[in-house]
Design an enzyme around this catalytic site. Structure first.
Site, PDB file in Angstrom:
ATOM      1  N   THR A  85       0.852  -1.197   0.000  1.00 21.97           N
ATOM      2  CA  THR A  85       0.000   0.000   0.000  1.00 21.97           C
ATOM      3  C   THR A  85       0.887   1.246   0.000  1.00 21.97           C
ATOM      4  O   THR A  85       1.968   1.234   0.595  1.00 21.97           O
ATOM      5  CB  THR A  85      -0.902  -0.021   1.258  1.00 21.97           C
ATOM      6  OG1 THR A  85      -1.757  -1.162   1.181  1.00 21.97           O
ATOM      7  CG2 THR A  85      -1.769   1.228   1.359  1.00 21.97           C
ATOM      8  N   ASP A 127       6.280  -4.037  -1.571  1.00 24.25           N
ATOM      9  CA  ASP A 127       5.654  -3.045  -0.696  1.00 24.25           C
ATOM     10  C   ASP A 127       6.589  -1.861  -0.521  1.00 24.25           C
ATOM     11  O   ASP A 127       7.800  -1.970  -0.777  1.00 24.25           O
ATOM     12  CB  ASP A 127       5.334  -3.686   0.676  1.00 24.25           C
ATOM     13  CG  ASP A 127       4.217  -2.965   1.414  1.00 24.25           C
ATOM     14  OD1 ASP A 127       3.837  -1.844   1.002  1.00 24.25           O
ATOM     15  OD2 ASP A 127       3.710  -3.524   2.408  1.00 24.25           O
ATOM     16  N   GLY A 128       6.042  -0.755  -0.073  1.00 26.58           N
ATOM     17  CA  GLY A 128       6.855   0.393   0.311  1.00 26.58           C
ATOM     18  C   GLY A 128       7.236   0.278   1.772  1.00 26.58           C
ATOM     19  O   GLY A 128       6.953  -0.727   2.427  1.00 26.58           O
ATOM     20  N   LYS A 142       6.664   0.434   9.120  1.00 29.55           N
ATOM     21  CA  LYS A 142       5.604   0.565   8.134  1.00 29.55           C
ATOM     22  C   LYS A 142       4.309   0.949   8.840  1.00 29.55           C
ATOM     23  O   LYS A 142       4.196   0.803  10.040  1.00 29.55           O
ATOM     24  CB  LYS A 142       5.423  -0.757   7.372  1.00 29.55           C
ATOM     25  CG  LYS A 142       6.555  -0.998   6.393  1.00 29.55           C
ATOM     26  CD  LYS A 142       6.394  -2.267   5.560  1.00 29.55           C
ATOM     27  CE  LYS A 142       5.064  -2.419   4.925  1.00 29.55           C
ATOM     28  NZ  LYS A 142       4.664  -1.263   4.066  1.00 29.55           N
ATOM     29  N   GLY A 200       2.561   3.988   7.768  1.00 28.86           N
ATOM     30  CA  GLY A 200       2.240   5.393   7.522  1.00 28.86           C
ATOM     31  C   GLY A 200       0.917   5.550   6.783  1.00 28.86           C
ATOM     32  O   GLY A 200       0.209   6.538   6.946  1.00 28.86           O
ATOM     33  N   GLY A 201       0.571   4.540   6.008  1.00 23.76           N
ATOM     34  CA  GLY A 201      -0.693   4.554   5.276  1.00 23.76           C
ATOM     35  C   GLY A 201      -1.779   3.768   5.985  1.00 23.76           C
ATOM     36  O   GLY A 201      -2.821   3.462   5.392  1.00 23.76           O
ATOM     37  N   GLU A 205      -0.611  -5.578   5.742  1.00 20.73           N
ATOM     38  CA  GLU A 205       0.723  -5.652   5.123  1.00 20.73           C
ATOM     39  C   GLU A 205       1.571  -6.708   5.841  1.00 20.73           C
ATOM     40  O   GLU A 205       2.298  -7.468   5.187  1.00 20.73           O
ATOM     41  CB  GLU A 205       1.417  -4.287   5.199  1.00 20.73           C
ATOM     42  CG  GLU A 205       0.833  -3.276   4.230  1.00 20.73           C
ATOM     43  CD  GLU A 205       1.388  -1.874   4.406  1.00 20.73           C
ATOM     44  OE1 GLU A 205       1.280  -1.100   3.459  1.00 20.73           O
ATOM     45  OE2 GLU A 205       1.912  -1.546   5.486  1.00 20.73           O
ATOM     46  N   LYS A 254      14.209   7.372   2.918  1.00 19.98           N
ATOM     47  CA  LYS A 254      13.677   6.410   3.894  1.00 19.98           C
ATOM     48  C   LYS A 254      14.784   5.596   4.582  1.00 19.98           C
ATOM     49  O   LYS A 254      14.531   4.875   5.532  1.00 19.98           O
ATOM     50  CB  LYS A 254      12.748   5.411   3.177  1.00 19.98           C
ATOM     51  CG  LYS A 254      11.653   6.038   2.315  1.00 19.98           C
ATOM     52  CD  LYS A 254      10.435   6.290   3.110  1.00 19.98           C
ATOM     53  CE  LYS A 254       9.258   6.832   2.344  1.00 19.98           C
ATOM     54  NZ  LYS A 254       8.523   5.901   1.538  1.00 19.98           N
TER      55      LYS A 254
HETATM   56  O1  LIG Z   1       3.417   1.136   5.234  1.00 12.84           O
HETATM   57  C1  LIG Z   1       2.796   1.680   4.365  1.00 12.84           C
HETATM   58  C2  LIG Z   1       1.326   1.821   4.391  1.00 12.84           C
HETATM   59  O2  LIG Z   1       0.790   1.343   5.589  1.00 12.84           O
HETATM   60  C3  LIG Z   1       3.506   2.236   3.179  1.00 12.84           C
HETATM   61  O3  LIG Z   1       4.230   1.234   2.585  1.00 12.84           O
HETATM   62  C4  LIG Z   1       4.418   3.333   3.645  1.00 12.84           C
HETATM   63  O4  LIG Z   1       3.650   4.286   4.346  1.00 12.84           O
HETATM   64  C5  LIG Z   1       5.151   3.992   2.472  1.00 12.84           C
HETATM   65  O5  LIG Z   1       4.273   4.773   1.738  1.00 12.84           O
HETATM   66  P1  LIG Z   1       4.731   5.619   0.483  1.00 12.84           P
HETATM   67  O6  LIG Z   1       5.137   4.649  -0.556  1.00 12.84           O
HETATM   68  O7  LIG Z   1       3.490   6.410   0.111  1.00 12.84           O
HETATM   69  O8  LIG Z   1       5.861   6.526   0.910  1.00 12.84           O
END
Ligand SMILES: O=C(CO)[C@H](O)[C@H](O)COP(=O)(O)O
Length: 231
Positions: free
Chosen positions: A29, A81-82, A94, A96-97, A103, A121
């Site tokens: 996400t 994943d990010g 992880k 932030g979203g 996840e 990051k």
């Molecule tokens: O952990 C996450 C969501 O829960 C995302 O992977 C993390 O917030 C990175 O987001 P972005 O790619 O928008 O910087």
């Protein structure tokens, strides 16, 4: 496009080479994963996706990337994943979203986990990014007090639109812990795991196998099996 977004896009594109047709692919996400989904949709790879949030499911529907429920597959080949922060041991933060619960479930059921990030990051030690902790709404005020007593600088995450608590896809709250430095992520993870009312925390330890960092030259870091990352 700013540098961060450019690097996210570069990392996302570079991840395509780890995907082969017919793989079951966990789909994370966030904005970096959104770039990955765009690149995947344009590629010749035909995969089956397992998503980690409603927002990722919706983007897959728009891009016509087929997805199935996690319980319909017997394995996940690789998850892309990010991350909000990653250290030199490839441990990370992880959530932030607000998608950390799903996840982590998808990541733990994946044969391989690859994170795609921009250069900002990557840090020696975790903690610069506030650590998200997903909690049951009932009794969350008590957890906020306990976390504050432990020196974790907790703050309930609220919507910038109406100031109401953010509700995760699974119906929980998020408490962000603003610690600045996490010296022993393993001890902190154990602490959260022992608290009643905590559903999951955003410390992803010994989960990521490979990090792709965007930039003029793409950097690929692989996890060393015998390093734990305790400072
Ligand atoms: O952990 C996450 C969501 O829960 C995302 O992977 C993390 O917030 C990175 O987001 P972005 O790619 O928008 O910087």
């Amino acid at each position: 496009m700013n540098t961060k977004d450019l690097q996210k896009k570069q990392a996302a594109k570079a991840a395509i080479k780890y995907i082969q047709s017919d793989m079951v692919v966990g789909l994370g996400t966030g904005s970096t994963v959104a770039y990955f989904l765009d690149a995947l949709a344009k590629s010749d790879r035909r995969i089956i996706g397992v998503t980690t949030s409603k927002v990722t499911s919706e983007r897959c529907a728009t891009l016509k990337i087929p997805i199935v429920d996690i319980d319909e597959v017997d394995h996940i080949d690789v998850t892309i994943d990010g991350a909000d922060e990653v250290d030199t041991y490839l441990n990370g933060i992880k959530g932030g979203g607000a998608a950390l619960l799903m996840e982590k479930i998808v990541a733990k059921n994946s044969r391989e986990n690859i994170w795609i990030v921009d250069n900002s990051k990557v840090h020696d030690t975790l903690g610069a990014f506030p650590l998200p902790v997903e909690v049951i709404p009932y009794g969350s005020g008590q957890l906020l007090r306990q976390f504050a007593d432990k020196g974790l600088f907790p703050k309930l995450r609220r919507s910038q639109v109406d100031n109401q608590p953010i509700i995760t896809d699974a119906g929980h709250y998020i408490i962000d812990c603003h610690m600045t430095t996490i010296n022993n992520p393993y001890a902190l993870a154990e602490y959260f795991e022992s608290q009643v009312g905590v559903v999951e925390h955003g410390l992803f330890l010994n989960i990521c196998d490979r990090v792709i960092v965007g930039g003029e030259t793409i950097q690929i870091q692989e996890r060393q099996q015998n390093q734990m990352g305790i400072k």
